[in-house]
Design a protein around this motif. Structure first.
Motif, mmCIF file in Angstrom:
data_model
loop_
_atom_site.group_PDB
_atom_site.id
_atom_site.type_symbol
_atom_site.label_atom_id
_atom_site.label_comp_id
_atom_site.label_asym_id
_atom_site.label_seq_id
_atom_site.Cartn_x
_atom_site.Cartn_y
_atom_site.Cartn_z
ATOM 1 N N ASN A 149 52.563 73.234 88.067
ATOM 2 C CA ASN A 149 52.013 74.261 87.418
ATOM 3 C C ASN A 149 50.535 74.280 87.841
ATOM 4 O OD1 ASN A 149 50.884 75.870 85.236
ATOM 5 N ND2 ASN A 149 51.668 75.147 83.558
ATOM 6 N N ASP A 150 50.251 75.510 88.574
ATOM 7 C CA ASP A 150 48.959 75.303 89.270
ATOM 8 C C ASP A 150 47.825 75.328 88.186
ATOM 9 O OD1 ASP A 150 49.852 74.920 91.816
ATOM 10 O OD2 ASP A 150 50.339 76.940 92.071
ATOM 11 N N ASP A 151 48.028 75.921 87.029
ATOM 12 C CA ASP A 151 46.900 76.385 86.061
ATOM 13 C C ASP A 151 46.536 75.081 85.296
ATOM 14 O OD1 ASP A 151 46.609 78.871 87.048
ATOM 15 O OD2 ASP A 151 48.196 79.605 85.558
ATOM 16 N N VAL A 152 47.609 74.308 85.194
ATOM 17 C CA VAL A 152 47.305 72.927 84.398
ATOM 18 C C VAL A 152 47.301 71.800 85.227
ATOM 19 C CG1 VAL A 152 48.277 71.457 82.329
ATOM 20 C CG2 VAL A 152 48.258 74.104 82.624
ATOM 21 N N ASN A 153 48.485 71.137 85.788
ATOM 22 C CA ASN A 153 48.481 69.813 86.396
ATOM 23 C C ASN A 153 48.632 69.897 87.920
ATOM 24 O OD1 ASN A 153 51.067 70.832 85.224
ATOM 25 N ND2 ASN A 153 51.602 68.912 86.153
ATOM 26 N N GLY B 233 43.540 75.601 75.036
ATOM 27 C CA GLY B 233 43.847 76.441 74.006
ATOM 28 C C GLY B 233 45.353 77.309 74.370
ATOM 29 N N ARG B 234 45.990 76.824 75.386
ATOM 30 C CA ARG B 234 47.136 77.144 75.970
ATOM 31 C C ARG B 234 48.383 76.647 75.274
ATOM 32 N NH1 ARG B 234 48.661 78.758 81.308
ATOM 33 N NH2 ARG B 234 46.731 78.079 81.582
ATOM 34 N N VAL B 235 48.886 77.512 74.140
ATOM 35 C CA VAL B 235 50.205 77.219 73.708
ATOM 36 C C VAL B 235 51.266 77.044 74.299
ATOM 37 C CG1 VAL B 235 51.632 77.942 71.658
ATOM 38 C CG2 VAL B 235 49.297 78.637 71.852
ATOM 39 N N GLN B 236 52.069 75.774 74.024
ATOM 40 C CA GLN B 236 53.156 75.349 75.168
ATOM 41 C C GLN B 236 54.396 74.840 74.054
ATOM 42 O OE1 GLN B 236 50.647 72.665 77.426
ATOM 43 N NE2 GLN B 236 51.386 73.912 79.237
ATOM 44 N N ARG B 237 55.667 74.818 74.363
ATOM 45 C CA ARG B 237 56.637 74.269 73.951
ATOM 46 C C ARG B 237 57.312 73.106 74.574
ATOM 47 N NH1 ARG B 237 58.776 79.057 71.185
ATOM 48 N NH2 ARG B 237 57.192 79.402 69.394
ATOM 49 N N ALA B 238 57.133 72.028 73.839
ATOM 50 C CA ALA B 238 58.104 71.074 74.214
ATOM 51 C C ALA B 238 59.689 71.333 73.805
ATOM 52 C CB ALA B 238 57.581 69.765 73.518
ATOM 53 N N ARG B 239 60.289 70.785 74.599
ATOM 54 C CA ARG B 239 62.007 70.431 74.322
ATOM 55 C C ARG B 239 62.470 69.533 74.116
ATOM 56 N NH1 ARG B 239 60.499 74.930 77.527
ATOM 57 N NH2 ARG B 239 61.058 77.143 76.693
ATOM 58 N N ARG B 240 63.608 69.304 73.433
ATOM 59 C CA ARG B 240 64.268 67.915 73.061
ATOM 60 C C ARG B 240 65.193 67.691 74.431
ATOM 61 N NH1 ARG B 240 67.767 69.649 69.453
ATOM 62 N NH2 ARG B 240 66.615 68.892 67.585
ATOM 63 N N ALA B 241 64.821 66.399 74.622
ATOM 64 C CA ALA B 241 65.486 65.640 75.806
ATOM 65 C C ALA B 241 66.703 64.782 75.494
ATOM 66 C CB ALA B 241 64.490 65.115 76.754
ATOM 67 N N ARG C 64 51.162 83.518 71.398
ATOM 68 C CA ARG C 64 51.011 83.927 72.788
ATOM 69 C C ARG C 64 51.404 82.647 73.667
ATOM 70 N NH1 ARG C 64 45.356 84.708 73.200
ATOM 71 N NH2 ARG C 64 45.759 85.948 75.323
ATOM 72 N N LEU C 65 52.584 82.610 73.993
ATOM 73 C CA LEU C 65 53.028 81.098 74.859
ATOM 74 C C LEU C 65 52.433 81.154 76.075
ATOM 75 C CD1 LEU C 65 56.664 80.804 73.735
ATOM 76 C CD2 LEU C 65 54.516 79.451 72.986
ATOM 77 N N ASP C 66 52.004 79.970 76.451
ATOM 78 C CA ASP C 66 51.477 79.924 78.115
ATOM 79 C C ASP C 66 50.543 80.847 78.591
ATOM 80 O OD1 ASP C 66 51.639 77.856 80.073
ATOM 81 O OD2 ASP C 66 53.089 79.464 81.238
ATOM 82 N N VAL C 67 49.712 81.315 77.648
ATOM 83 C CA VAL C 67 48.510 82.167 77.845
ATOM 84 C C VAL C 67 47.389 81.550 77.653
ATOM 85 C CG1 VAL C 67 47.613 84.393 77.574
ATOM 86 C CG2 VAL C 67 50.331 84.437 77.683
ATOM 87 N N VAL C 68 46.263 81.697 78.671
ATOM 88 C CA VAL C 68 44.811 81.356 78.125
ATOM 89 C C VAL C 68 44.168 82.360 78.682
ATOM 90 C CG1 VAL C 68 44.524 80.097 80.241
ATOM 91 C CG2 VAL C 68 43.213 79.255 78.481
ATOM 92 N N ASP C 69 43.084 82.654 77.748
ATOM 93 C CA ASP C 69 41.841 83.763 78.283
ATOM 94 C C ASP C 69 41.058 83.397 79.274
ATOM 95 O OD1 ASP C 69 43.164 85.072 75.746
ATOM 96 O OD2 ASP C 69 41.855 84.202 74.544
ATOM 97 N N ALA C 70 40.748 84.254 79.869
ATOM 98 C CA ALA C 70 39.504 84.039 81.087
ATOM 99 C C ALA C 70 38.503 83.684 80.399
ATOM 100 C CB ALA C 70 39.395 85.312 81.606
ATOM 101 N N PRO C 71 37.728 82.792 81.055
ATOM 102 C CA PRO C 71 36.378 82.177 80.290
ATOM 103 C C PRO C 71 35.397 83.261 80.148
ATOM 104 C CG PRO C 71 36.960 80.941 82.330
ATOM 105 C CD PRO C 71 38.082 82.098 82.462
ATOM 106 N N THR C 72 35.034 83.461 78.851
ATOM 107 C CA THR C 72 34.186 84.472 78.354
ATOM 108 C C THR C 72 33.161 84.190 77.196
ATOM 109 O OG1 THR C 72 33.717 86.863 77.539
ATOM 110 C CG2 THR C 72 35.830 85.504 77.060
#
Length: 697
Positions: free
Chosen positions: A253-257, A574-582, A628-636
């Protein structure tokens, strides 16, 4: 004449356009051609060691290593000619001269680059009959198992250690056939990113010690999820067999890790089988005794009878999912209580605006920063992958970095120490030092404020001073927001987004612990000293491990970990993400929001949702960001007015960092045997060669 920005290259008869300065390998990938490689890695510097990526270049007298060969306009490249095929066979033959060929007993078998490429590009026989060289295995810590006979000297581990982890401890000694990779003096690696060496090793020379001889990749069920062991929200893949989680790996995930993962997030999953709460417990005659779910709920309902709402309170832990936070908040509201708090550390956070408590520049925005000031934080321990991103930016541009905090702080990159107290925040940018000048001239400066810097009496003033400093250096603009609050765990931002804070007239954590409530509901809250809870307070503990607060509980409700449920989390940006049961939780443990929903029925205050869809719709109604899943606003920054400073002025006491032992900071990692061993090795001045319980192989 204007500078040429792109060049045209022909690859196997297909013309492609690539940036000037690109390598032949990158041009081939743009053309959709697969180029084998061992030493080349997209996120590391080019070494050109293995020669597996040979291609034929027109007018060149011999095949070229495409990873280190820059393209020129009009170049013609062939990737599958007879010359290239034979060259790759020869290279593979050389690589296998000393390789032990022990695939049946190698932990890398089934997911090994050498194995795959030997089949795809190698010969079907070998002409060598000489004895293979033998290389002594090295000790590099309790997480990595070394079998150095397999090493092909690609040097990926050396480059990763220096360029990503920032610890120049791996290297090569000797030359030619005598060359070996190791730490020179055998010692455990002092990086929190050591597990990534396992991922980047293209052969089985570096494998996972906890996972050794456990399973083959085709036996595993793979589940995509997110990590909550720190606030980064790294993308992970959870590999399980039956009811057991056997390993956790990063996803790209280039935007996070990018593709890295911290060691605590990767290796602490063994704790899911240790110290678990797997059935309800009720305290009778001063001792906790097993009970049924209905009995536990009845005890809570009986205790609540006649208790006014302002004498009931709830505290949320740092890894609680948004669904359970909403359910507990709604239950407290139905009981007439405004006594809510999600800040076990007592951090003075102003939640009136979201940009007061987010990492506003975004994690990917670090790649654009041209000056960084770190205040009261050690990102190396609080978010190692984020720290690696700062190091990457420093490697690219010699980024000016300074910090305010303890003088002895190893961040893995050069950083100027400005002082240890918050009083410096009022005039850093007007100083005469090199960093002050860089901060004044920066186009995209960043201020990274550690959450621990707010957990002090003058925390509100520190928050306001950091925001004001960001405004003075031009970091608060419509096209950039350089104010960043770095949280420590994955459930902290979601709690703030849901307003899990004292309402009007409500009590905070300190007031609730001091006898301000008769019933205290703890949702995975284990980070404060339970001895502070008033002796007459009835405690409901809802969690997954028998950690600190469980011993103080009057009723225990067994919950599940983030790996055993579907849940919504919000990372530090502020990125909303979903964890899933393993896997499913042990025994009678249940998802936290379902426990609260069932309890509300017995208590007589039923909640209005019965399934995941209903409670997630309720999340969106409370705060639209959860839709708004996996969306982060541009810095402003459109509103520059700052957070409330509170009534306490800035103090002179130095900042105290909240995390000193990276490996043991939460209920899961404190229950992990692997993390305990890492902590012992790191703390020991004379490290053991091998831990006794990990030495048997």
């Amino acid at each position: 004449m204007s500078e040429i920005k792109t060049v045209k290259v022909t690859v196997d008869g297909q013309q492609v356009e690539v940036p000037a300065g690109a390598t032949a390998l990158q041009a081939c990938e743009v053309a959709g051609k697969e180029i084998p490689r061992f030493c080349y890695h997209e996120r590391l510097s080019i070494a050109g060691n293995c020669r597996m990526c040979l291609v034929e270049v027109e007018k060149s007298p011999k095949p070229q290593a495409s990873c280190a060969f820059p393209v020129m306009d009009g170049m013609v490249i062939k990737t599958d000619s007879p010359v290239v095929r034979q060259a790759r066979r020869n290279v593979m033959e050389f690589l296998l001269i000393n390789h032990p060929l022990d695939c049946p007993i190698c932990d890398q078998g089934g997911e090994c680059d050498l194995q795959d490429q030997a089949v795809a590009y190698g010969m079907d026989h070998s002409r060598y009959r000489e004895a293979k060289r033998a290389v002594k295995d090295k000790y590099v810590g309790p997480l990595i198992k070394t079998i150095m006979n397999r090493c092909i000297l690609c040097s990926r581990c050396v480059r990763f250690s220096a360029e990503v982890a920032g610890v120049q401890e791996m290297g090569a000694t000797g030359r030619g056939e005598s060359m070996q990779i190791g730490t020179y003096v055998e010692k455990a690696l002092t990086t929190e990113l050591a597990g990534n060496l396992i991922d980047i090793c293209p052969v089985g020379a570096l494998t996972s010690r906890p996972y050794a001889f456990t399973a083959r990749p085709w036996e595993l069920t793979k589940t995509d999820s997110v990590d909550v062991m720190d606030a980064l929200g790294a993308a992970i893949r959870v590999d399980a067999r039956g009811p057991d989680i056997l390993r956790i790996l990063p996803r790209i995930n280039d935007d996070v890790n990018e593709e890295w993962l911290g060691d605590r997030s990767r290796f602490s999953h063994d704790a899911l089988k240790r110290k678990r709460l797997d059935r309800p417990w009720v305290k009778r005659d001063g001792r906790l005794q097993p009970a049924s779910w209905h009995e536990a709920f009845e005890v809570i309902a009986d205790r609540l009878k006649g208790v006014p709402g302002d004498r009931v309170g709830a505290v949320a832990g740092e890894m609680a999912d948004a669904e359970s936070l909403l359910a507990l908040r709604d239950l407290m509201e139905r009981l007439g209580s405004r006594n809510l708090d999600c800040r076990q550390d007592g951090a003075a956070i102003d939640a009136s605006r979201r940009d007061f408590y987010l990492f506003n520049s975004t994690i990917a925005g670090i790649d654009e920063a041209d000056a960084i000031l770190i205040v009261g934080s050690n990102p190396r321990l609080e978010a190692p992958v984020l720290n690696a991103r700062i190091l990457k930016r420093w490697n690219q541009t010699a980024l000016p970095v300074a910090y305010v905090g303890p003088e002895v702080l190893d961040l893995t990159y050069p950083a100027e120490h400005l002082g240890d107290g918050p009083n410096l925040l009022s005039g850093i940018e007007v100083g005469e030092g090199a960093f002050a000048q860089a901060l004044r001239e920066a186009k995209k400066p960043m201020v990274i404020l550690g959450r621990g810097a707010l957990a002090r009496p003058d925390g509100a003033a520190v928050l306001a001073a950091a925001w004001a400093l960001a405004g003075r250096v031009g970091a608060l603009r419509e096209d950039w927001n350089g104010f960043n609050l770095l949280h420590q765990f994955g459930g902290q931002v979601g709690a703030l987004d849901l307003g899990f804070l004292p309402g009007e007239g409500g009590k905070d954590l300190g007031a609730m612990l001091g006898g301000g409530v008769d019933l205290l509901w703890l949702l995975g809250a284990d980070s404060f000293d339970p001895a502070l809870i008033g002796g007459d307070t009835f405690v409901v503990y809802q969690g997954h491990h028998g950690d600190r607060a469980a011993a103080r509980a009057d009723v225990i409700l067994p919950g599940v970990t983030y790996l055993e449920k579907n849940g919504t989390y919000v990372n530090t940006e502020g990125r909303v993400q979903r964890a899933r049961r393993a896997v499913f939780a042990p025994g009678e443990a249940r998802e936290d929001w379902r426990i609260i929903r069932a309890a509300s029925e017995i208590i007589g205050r039923p909640l209005p949702y019965d399934d995941e869809d209903a409670i997630r719709a309720a999340l969106v109604r409370v705060n639209p960001v959860f839709g708004r899943l996996d969306v982060v606003d541009a810095p402003t920054c459109r509103e520059q007015s700052g957070p409330r400073a509170g009534g306490q002025p800035l103090g002179g006491a130095g900042f105290v960092l909240p995390i000193t032992d990276y490996y043991r900071v939460d209920p899961i990692s404190r229950a992990s045997e692997v993390m305990a061993e890492c902590s012992r090795v790191r703390a020991s001045a004379t490290e053991p060669r091998l831990a006794p319980h990990l030495a048997a192989e």
